[in-house]
Design an enzyme around this catalytic site. Structure first.
Site, short mmCIF file in Angstrom:
data_model
loop_
_atom_site.label_atom_id
_atom_site.label_comp_id
_atom_site.label_asym_id
_atom_site.label_seq_id
_atom_site.Cartn_x
_atom_site.Cartn_y
_atom_site.Cartn_z
N GLY A 104 0.88 -1.22 0.15
CA GLY A 104 -0.05 0.22 -0.23
C GLY A 104 0.73 1.13 0.06
N CYS A 133 5.41 -6.11 1.73
CA CYS A 133 5.71 -4.71 1.61
C CYS A 133 4.66 -4.23 2.58
CB CYS A 133 5.60 -4.07 -0.01
SG CYS A 133 6.33 -2.38 0.17
N TYR A 134 3.95 -3.26 2.58
CA TYR A 134 3.31 -2.53 3.76
C TYR A 134 2.65 -3.64 4.46
CZ TYR A 134 -0.27 0.21 6.35
OH TYR A 134 -0.85 0.73 7.29
N HIS A 188 8.53 -7.03 -3.37
CA HIS A 188 7.16 -7.43 -4.02
C HIS A 188 7.40 -8.81 -4.71
CE1 HIS A 188 4.63 -3.86 -3.28
NE2 HIS A 188 6.10 -3.24 -3.07
N GLU A 247 5.28 -10.45 -6.18
CA GLU A 247 4.26 -10.38 -7.28
C GLU A 247 4.60 -9.80 -8.80
OE1 GLU A 247 4.17 -8.44 -4.73
OE2 GLU A 247 2.82 -6.45 -5.00
N ASP A 290 -14.78 -10.57 -24.45
CA ASP A 290 -15.52 -10.63 -23.38
C ASP A 290 -17.07 -11.24 -23.51
OD1 ASP A 290 -13.43 -9.76 -22.12
OD2 ASP A 290 -14.00 -7.91 -21.69
N LYS A 340 -8.89 -10.75 -17.14
CA LYS A 340 -8.87 -10.71 -18.71
C LYS A 340 -8.03 -11.91 -19.24
CE LYS A 340 -10.09 -8.21 -22.37
NZ LYS A 340 -11.25 -7.75 -22.43
#
Ligand code: XMP
Length: 516
Positions: free
Chosen positions: A59, A86-87, A175, A177, A233, A372
């Site tokens: 964050g 992280c945060y 991070h 990710e 979609d 997506k």
């Protein structure tokens, strides 16, 4: 619902900024179902969802800032494995008695992480002891909480990773990710599989099975309508619903005449010929062009197209007056972004497929749990053609907002043909998937040129190609010169009415992706 299908659920608690979605996507790439929840959700409610693991996101805040987001510390004693990132890691460290300092020397960008020697670590076992990680923080975790061991350090962070295996609590300052942490996904998998015992059962086939059952349970034997736009979609949603309920589904495709070259034919070919879906193909190009005649103001164009689209859809749907359900291709990020979790970003673009409020349909939204990339993977699994599954986004009002000034049948034809050359060459160069959108724009000016012995006075074509993650910001794509050169020479040779080609090098902001 997830239990029944053998899915484990991981909750990603959103502490703000853009990190939670990426974490949730990475968890799903490890084939574990994940959901983003607000950090304001009461812990008891989180636990009701029976999460197999919880991840705290990063964050933008400092844990010391006024109003910095917090979480009820009861969560640490719930017996659910937690990874703080992280945060989220700083918060865990501080809540449990560790030390987080304003060192004044944050770390931003790449950092060298050293796994502590002589300690037994679950997160890093089998991973290299020296590895690159991506950092983005101001405060620094100086000391792990009592009962925890520090498992890795960087030059700026004495406790860059810490863990308490008995309590199954883990924190990292970096991070994992992001792609810039090359072993980040391995670390996440160790947390998910080894620490939390999650099973990798969230796969395309299981997603399809689950949705097919859910659609059948929702609609019973009622008739269902789905509007097709040509985009990925609505196509995947239609294919999924068709798999579930077969000929109870009728698709409505309103051809505005403002689509890309051959797009309408492809919708026909795919849905009618390949999938045998009942398709109402409304060929409405004349009505749209008549309504747009002489209109040049961009927002007026959008309004006319939006209203006419709805009217035509209603006319088509009137014949299906027994239909009780309408399929919508809503995706998971739409739900998160419209207030489902922290930091809502509400997009203002109204879609032309938006339908009148007084139509009494219950919605079927088979993609509302999916990102997506998952939608594309499901589409491929369902057998949709690559051209549809990987199609770049296209604005609802179509070529109308790419034809500056008057929209005439001749100008639509010029733009469709030129646009097809752009797409073909971008595909040939292998760039189509990595570029967010690539297309042509037809301005309302003419320029002088020379072809053979003749002077020409014709339209220039603008080529626009951008990279982006979400269309909120974008950068112009650095297309190789030889690709641009092939586009230019082919367009001028093959498309009558164009005698010059320019490349748009404006980023967003300050430009927008479309020209109108
Ligand atoms: P801009 O031009 O605002 O576009 O940078 C951002 C994204 O939205 C698409 N776009 C639209 N989509 N109706 C839509 O459904 C619209 O009126 C519209 N205008 C722009 C655009 O293609 C890009 O992906």
């Amino acid at each position: 619902m997830t239990d029944e299908y053998g899915y484990d659920t991981v909750l990603v608690v959103d502490f703000g900024a853009q990190y939670a979605q990426l974490i949730a996507r990475r968890v799903r790439e490890a084939h574990v179902y994940s959901e983003i929840v607000s950090r304001r959700m009461p812990v008891a409610e989180m636990l009701e969802r029976k999460p197999k693991a919880i991840i705290f996101s990063g964050g933008p805040s400092s844990v010391y800032a006024d109003g910095a987001p917090t979480i009820d510390p009861a969560i640490y004693d719930a017996g659910v494995p937690i990874l703080g990132i992280c945060y989220g890691g700083q918060l865990m460290a501080r809540d449990l008695g560790g030390e987080v300092a304003h060192t004044g020397s944050g770390e931003y960008g790449r950092a060298a992480l050293a796994v502590s020697s002589g300690v037994s670590t679950l997160l890093f076992s089998d991973l290299p002891v020296e590895q690159e990680v991506w950092m983005s923080h101001g405060d620094s975790i100086v000391a792990a909480p009592p009962g925890f061991i520090t498992t890795a350090t960087t030059s700026g962070t004495p406790s860059a990773a810490f863990e308490n295996r008995e309590r199954s609590l883990f924190g990292v300052q970096f991070h994992p990710e992001v792609a810039h942490s090359p072993f980040g996904q391995d670390l996440l998998k160790r947390f998910l599989y080894e620490a939390a015992g999650c099973r990798p059962t969230w796969t395309n086939t299981s997603i399809i099975e689950q949705q097919v059952d859910a659609i059948r349970a929702q609609v019973g034997d009622a008739r269902v309508i789905c509007g097709l736009s040509g985009g990925v979609d609505s196509a995947v949603a239609a294919a999924l619903v068709h798999k579930a309920i077969g000929d109870q589904l009728t698709c409505v495709f309103v051809d505005t005449g403002l689509l890309r070259l051959n797009e309408a034919e492809q919708v026909e070919e795919t849905f009618r010929a390949q999938f045998h879906i009942e398709l109402i193909h409304v060929k409405a190009a004349d009505r749209f062009l008549n309504a747009l005649a002489g209109v040049t103001e961009p927002e007026t164009k959008r309004k006319i197209i939006g209203e006419l689209f709805i009217r035509i859809f209603e006319e088509a749907a009137r014949d299906l007056d027994d239909a009780a359900y309408l399929v919508q291709g809503t995706l998971y990020p739409d739900i998160v972004e419209s207030g489902g979790a922290e930091n809502a970003v509400i997009k203002s673009h109204h879609n032309v497929g938006g339908l009148p409020e007084d139509m009494a349909f219950e919605l079927v939204e088979p993609l509302r749990q999916l990102f997506k990339d998952e939608v594309r993977a499901v589409g491929e699994e369902l057998g949709l053609p690559e051209d549809i599954v990987w199609r770049q986004p296209f604005p609802g009002p179509g070529l109308a907002v790419r034809i500056i000034g008057d929209i005439t049948p001749e100008r639509v034809k010029i733009l469709q043909e030129a646009d097809a050359v752009v797409i073909e060459e971008i595909k040939r160069a292998g760039l189509y998937r990595e570029i967010w959108q690539s297309f042509a724009v037809l301005p309302a000016v003419r320029t002088v040129g020379v072809m053979g012995d003749d002077r020409t006075y014709a339209y220039p074509l603008i080529v626009r190609a951008v990279t982006s993650d979400d269309a909120m910001t974008a950068d112009w794509a650095r297309i190789p010169y030889d690709v641009l050169e092939r586009i230019a020479s082919r367009v001028i040779n093959e498309v009558p009415g164009i005698n010059r080609v320019a490349y748009d090098i404006t980023s967003k902001p300050p430009g927008t992706i479309e020209w109108e």
